[in-house]
Design a protein around this motif. Structure first.
Motif, PDB file in Angstrom:
ATOM      1  N   LYS A   1      23.170  -2.035  -3.353  1.00 27.52           N
ATOM      2  CA  LYS A   1      23.532  -3.431  -3.607  1.00 27.52           C
ATOM      3  C   LYS A   1      23.851  -4.188  -2.313  1.00 27.52           C
ATOM      4  N   GLU A   2      24.746  -3.672  -1.525  1.00 27.61           N
ATOM      5  CA  GLU A   2      25.136  -4.381  -0.290  1.00 27.61           C
ATOM      6  C   GLU A   2      24.001  -4.448   0.721  1.00 27.61           C
ATOM      7  N   PRO A   3      23.255  -3.359   0.964  1.00 26.37           N
ATOM      8  CA  PRO A   3      22.114  -3.490   1.875  1.00 26.37           C
ATOM      9  C   PRO A   3      21.117  -4.551   1.391  1.00 26.37           C
ATOM     10  N   PHE A   4      20.902  -4.637   0.081  1.00 25.88           N
ATOM     11  CA  PHE A   4      20.023  -5.672  -0.466  1.00 25.88           C
ATOM     12  C   PHE A   4      20.558  -7.058  -0.125  1.00 25.88           C
ATOM     13  N   LEU A   5      21.823  -7.298  -0.437  1.00 31.08           N
ATOM     14  CA  LEU A   5      22.406  -8.622  -0.223  1.00 31.08           C
ATOM     15  C   LEU A   5      22.510  -8.988   1.257  1.00 31.08           C
ATOM     16  N   GLN A   6      22.695  -7.998   2.116  1.00 28.98           N
ATOM     17  CA  GLN A   6      22.898  -8.272   3.536  1.00 28.98           C
ATOM     18  C   GLN A   6      21.611  -8.326   4.355  1.00 28.98           C
ATOM     19  N   THR A   7      20.541  -7.681   3.884  1.00 34.22           N
ATOM     20  CA  THR A   7      19.354  -7.575   4.735  1.00 34.22           C
ATOM     21  C   THR A   7      18.092  -8.211   4.167  1.00 34.22           C
TER      22      THR A   7
END
Length: 95
Positions: A28-34
């Motif tokens: 989730k966070e890698p998706f939202l951040q990158t």
């Protein structure tokens, strides 16, 4: 503002929801951040399937994500053991 949604519906066994949820949480966070244009990412769970709803700033960025290494090499590979059949993937434009 969300201008497009990428909807991915995965058919799974009910007992595999925990595994799918763990994969969702991991990426989730890698998706939202990158991922270019990524604005939101939600997981909806049901006994028979799960739905991942990704919000984007454009249809083009949603399409690009489907071609990305994060999606194809990381997310899809991690989800493969839980899938029963092919995912149902749709991109919606917000009007």
């Amino acid at each position: 503002m969300v201008k497009a949604y990428l909807e991915i519906i995965l058919t799974i066994d009910g007992l595999d929801r925990a595994g799918v949820t763990a994969v969702y949480t991991l990426y989730k966070e890698p998706f939202l951040q990158t991922v270019k244009g990524a604005l939101s990412n939600d997981l909806l769970t049901h006994i028979d399937d799960v739905q991942v709803l990704h919000g984007f700033d454009s249809v083009e960025n949603a399409q690009e994500y489907l071609m990305s290494d994060l999606f194809n090499k990381d997310v899809v590979t991690s989800l493969r053991p839980y899938l029963k059949g092919l995912p149902n993937i749709k991109i919606y434009s917000v009007t």
